[in-house]
Scaffold this motif. Structure first.
Motif, PDB file in Angstrom:
ATOM      1  N   GLU A  89       0.842  -1.193   0.000  1.00  0.00           N
ATOM      2  CA  GLU A  89       0.000   0.000   0.000  1.00  0.00           C
ATOM      3  C   GLU A  89       0.883   1.251   0.000  1.00  0.00           C
ATOM      4  N   GLY A  90       0.220   2.404  -0.091  1.00  0.00           N
ATOM      5  CA  GLY A  90       0.909   3.668   0.087  1.00  0.00           C
ATOM      6  C   GLY A  90       1.255   4.404  -1.179  1.00  0.00           C
ATOM      7  N   GLY A  91       1.121   3.760  -2.322  1.00  0.00           N
ATOM      8  CA  GLY A  91       1.458   4.421  -3.570  1.00  0.00           C
ATOM      9  C   GLY A  91       0.365   5.370  -4.037  1.00  0.00           C
ATOM     10  N   SER A  92       0.720   6.206  -4.991  1.00  0.00           N
ATOM     11  CA  SER A  92      -0.231   7.126  -5.620  1.00  0.00           C
ATOM     12  C   SER A  92       0.078   7.163  -7.104  1.00  0.00           C
ATOM     13  N   GLU A  93      -0.736   7.889  -7.851  1.00  0.00           N
ATOM     14  CA  GLU A  93      -0.464   8.016  -9.283  1.00  0.00           C
ATOM     15  C   GLU A  93       0.877   8.716  -9.515  1.00  0.00           C
ATOM     16  N   GLU A  94       1.150   9.728  -8.704  1.00  0.00           N
ATOM     17  CA  GLU A  94       2.396  10.492  -8.828  1.00  0.00           C
ATOM     18  C   GLU A  94       3.609   9.701  -8.329  1.00  0.00           C
ATOM     19  N   LYS A  95       3.401   8.950  -7.230  1.00  0.00           N
ATOM     20  CA  LYS A  95       4.477   8.149  -6.635  1.00  0.00           C
ATOM     21  C   LYS A  95       3.947   6.747  -6.376  1.00  0.00           C
ATOM     22  N   PRO A  96       4.024   5.887  -7.399  1.00  0.00           N
ATOM     23  CA  PRO A  96       3.485   4.536  -7.244  1.00  0.00           C
ATOM     24  C   PRO A  96       4.360   3.677  -6.327  1.00  0.00           C
ATOM     25  N   VAL A  97       3.786   2.562  -5.881  1.00  0.00           N
ATOM     26  CA  VAL A  97       4.558   1.590  -5.112  1.00  0.00           C
ATOM     27  C   VAL A  97       5.798   1.228  -5.923  1.00  0.00           C
TER      28      VAL A  97
END
Length: 170
Positions: free
Chosen positions: A110-118
């Motif tokens: 978990e914890g990823g985003s579109e800007e900063k993916p896992v």
């Protein structure tokens, strides 16, 4: 997948480079949770060339232990080139080391985003004599694989840093 032997071989090579150059290293780790320091301290005699490790998993730890400006974290996020660069500088400043590596990333799942993916990991190498290098990576794999890849690259960068600094001192 990287094996423990590969990481151990890198730690051995780092110890040889640092010893030959008369340098001491430190680490500032977030997503690797002390994995680089663990690899280094698996080597007998590493206390001659390794001072200490800062495991700064929380943002508060980054600011308290490494003097990272909270505004950097607020502006760029803990996983950023700006923050790992400040972590590396803070690690040298708060230790008896000449060179440092700092790591912050999103190991997942978990914890990823579109800007900063896992798999996003930022690593900075700093030496007190000749500056810094900072890179951002996107690793593929599960949590353990992302962390192992980051540890391996951190060690490789420290070896490169020790080579450059050792050459500059001759």
């Amino acid at each position: 997948m990287l094996t423990e032997k590969t990481v151990k071989e890198l730690a051995l090579a780092l110890g040889e480079k640092l010893t030959n150059a008369g340098l001491v290293a430190t680490t500032a780790e977030s997503c690797t949770g002390g994995g680089v320091a663990y690899a280094i301290t698996e080597i007998s005699g590493s206390s001659l060339w390794f001072d200490r490790s800062f495991v700064t998993y929380s943002n508060g730890a980054k600011t308290q232990m490494l003097d990272v400006d909270p505004e950097l974290i607020n502006t760029f996020g803990a996983v950023s080139k700006q923050v790992v660069n400040a972590m590396a500088i803070g690690a040298v400043k708060n230790s008896d080391a000449d060179i440092a590596v700092a790591i912050s990333g999103i190991a997942g799942p978990e914890g990823g985003s579109e800007e900063k993916p896992v798999g996003t990991v930022c690593i900075a190498w700093y030496n007190a004599h000749s500056g810094h290098k900072t890179e951002s990576y996107l690793f593929v794999g599960n949590r353990s694989e992302v962390r192992t890849q980051a540890i391996r690259l951190a060690l490789l960068g420290l070896i490169e840093n020790a080579d450059a600094l050792g050459s500059a001192q001759i």
